[in-house]
Design a protein around this motif. Structure first.
Motif, PDB file in Angstrom:
ATOM      1  N   SER A  21     158.366 -16.239  52.858  1.00 33.07           N
ATOM      2  CA  SER A  21     158.606 -15.148  53.425  1.00 33.07           C
ATOM      3  C   SER A  21     157.421 -14.984  54.792  1.00 33.07           C
ATOM      4  O   SER A  21     156.631 -15.726  54.779  1.00 33.07           O
ATOM      5  CB  SER A  21     157.752 -13.900  52.320  1.00 33.07           C
ATOM      6  OG  SER A  21     158.516 -13.750  51.178  1.00 33.07           O
ATOM      7  N   CYS A  22     157.746 -13.951  55.446  1.00 28.08           N
ATOM      8  CA  CYS A  22     156.732 -13.859  56.718  1.00 28.08           C
ATOM      9  C   CYS A  22     156.737 -12.424  56.874  1.00 28.08           C
ATOM     10  O   CYS A  22     157.605 -11.613  57.271  1.00 28.08           O
ATOM     11  CB  CYS A  22     157.667 -14.529  58.076  1.00 28.08           C
ATOM     12  SG  CYS A  22     156.750 -14.399  59.437  1.00 28.08           S
ATOM     13  N   ALA A  23     155.326 -11.853  56.809  1.00 28.39           N
ATOM     14  CA  ALA A  23     155.026 -10.609  56.853  1.00 28.39           C
ATOM     15  C   ALA A  23     154.332 -10.496  58.054  1.00 28.39           C
ATOM     16  O   ALA A  23     153.425 -11.088  59.038  1.00 28.39           O
ATOM     17  CB  ALA A  23     153.983  -9.966  55.669  1.00 28.39           C
ATOM     18  N   ARG A  72     166.181 -10.106  56.870  1.00 26.39           N
ATOM     19  CA  ARG A  72     165.142  -9.169  57.039  1.00 26.39           C
ATOM     20  C   ARG A  72     165.085  -7.844  56.397  1.00 26.39           C
ATOM     21  O   ARG A  72     166.186  -7.428  56.173  1.00 26.39           O
ATOM     22  CB  ARG A  72     164.871  -9.156  58.463  1.00 26.39           C
ATOM     23  CG  ARG A  72     165.816  -8.556  59.404  1.00 26.39           C
ATOM     24  CD  ARG A  72     165.789  -8.598  60.619  1.00 26.39           C
ATOM     25  NE  ARG A  72     164.502  -8.042  61.327  1.00 26.39           N
ATOM     26  CZ  ARG A  72     164.011  -8.558  62.657  1.00 26.39           C
ATOM     27  NH1 ARG A  72     164.847  -9.321  63.342  1.00 26.39           N
ATOM     28  NH2 ARG A  72     162.666  -8.037  62.901  1.00 26.39           N
ATOM     29  N   LYS A  76     160.098  -3.341  55.457  1.00 25.88           N
ATOM     30  CA  LYS A  76     158.685  -3.789  54.823  1.00 25.88           C
ATOM     31  C   LYS A  76     158.203  -4.742  55.971  1.00 25.88           C
ATOM     32  O   LYS A  76     157.334  -5.616  55.533  1.00 25.88           O
ATOM     33  CB  LYS A  76     159.282  -4.764  53.734  1.00 25.88           C
ATOM     34  CG  LYS A  76     159.712  -3.898  52.451  1.00 25.88           C
ATOM     35  CD  LYS A  76     159.933  -4.765  51.433  1.00 25.88           C
ATOM     36  CE  LYS A  76     160.426  -4.119  50.174  1.00 25.88           C
ATOM     37  NZ  LYS A  76     160.881  -4.702  48.974  1.00 25.88           N
ATOM     38  N   THR A  78     159.125  -7.610  57.453  1.00 28.91           N
ATOM     39  CA  THR A  78     159.194  -8.957  56.815  1.00 28.91           C
ATOM     40  C   THR A  78     160.535  -9.740  56.762  1.00 28.91           C
ATOM     41  O   THR A  78     161.578  -9.105  56.595  1.00 28.91           O
ATOM     42  CB  THR A  78     158.948  -8.864  55.197  1.00 28.91           C
ATOM     43  OG1 THR A  78     157.844  -8.146  54.767  1.00 28.91           O
ATOM     44  CG2 THR A  78     158.966 -10.177  54.689  1.00 28.91           C
ATOM     45  N   TYR A  80     162.649 -13.213  55.602  1.00 28.60           N
ATOM     46  CA  TYR A  80     162.874 -14.159  54.720  1.00 28.60           C
ATOM     47  C   TYR A  80     163.646 -15.585  55.106  1.00 28.60           C
ATOM     48  O   TYR A  80     164.621 -15.550  55.789  1.00 28.60           O
ATOM     49  CB  TYR A  80     163.367 -13.721  53.331  1.00 28.60           C
ATOM     50  CG  TYR A  80     162.890 -12.282  52.888  1.00 28.60           C
ATOM     51  CD1 TYR A  80     161.573 -12.341  52.227  1.00 28.60           C
ATOM     52  CD2 TYR A  80     163.127 -11.222  53.351  1.00 28.60           C
ATOM     53  CE1 TYR A  80     161.067 -11.298  51.648  1.00 28.60           C
ATOM     54  CE2 TYR A  80     162.552 -10.099  52.887  1.00 28.60           C
ATOM     55  CZ  TYR A  80     161.336  -9.930  52.142  1.00 28.60           C
ATOM     56  OH  TYR A  80     161.023  -8.926  51.760  1.00 28.60           O
TER      57      TYR A  80
END
Length: 124
Positions: A21-23, A72, A76, A78, A80
């Motif tokens: 995940s990349c927030a 994506r 959020k 985010t 993925y």
């Protein structure tokens, strides 16, 4: 300024799966196409996958096509990376990054903001 935080890396046996995940911070996430890159020990950073602003278009490196899926959720902030059927050669630090080019990009030189990376180790 955009801040990115990757998570989900770890140690997995060959054939296993991981979801990265990349927030992203802020409220302008949807203005950026996103990419995943990786860097193995002693090697240069290489492209893995990219996704357009709306999520409607994607592209993958030949080495991961059919095994990895980028997605994506703009609500959020985010992005993925679902990684299946992992191989030892997938071992690397994985980075997410943003670009404002139209569509998407496979060129790391076109990405402006980068996360700190998350390590993936695949054992045989």
């Amino acid at each position: 300024q955009v801040q990115l935080v990757e998570s989900g890396g770890g140690l997995v046996q060959a054939g296993g799966s991981l979801r990265l995940s990349c927030a992203a911070s802020g409220r302008t996430f949807s203005n950026f196409a996103m990419g995943w890159f990786r860097q193995a020990p002693g090697k240069e950073r290489e492209f893995v996958a990219t996704i357009s602003r709306s999520g409607g278009s994607t592209s993958y490196a030949d080495s991961v096509k059919g095994r990895f899926t980028i997605s994506r959720d703009n609500a959020k902030n985010t992005v993925y990376l679902q990684m299946n059927t992992l191989k030892p050669e997938d071992t690397a630090v994985y980075y997410c990054a943003t670009t404002r080019v139209l569509g998407y990009s496979t060129d790391y030189n076109q990405y402006s903001y980068w996360g700190q990376g998350t390590r993936v180790t695949v054992s045989s």
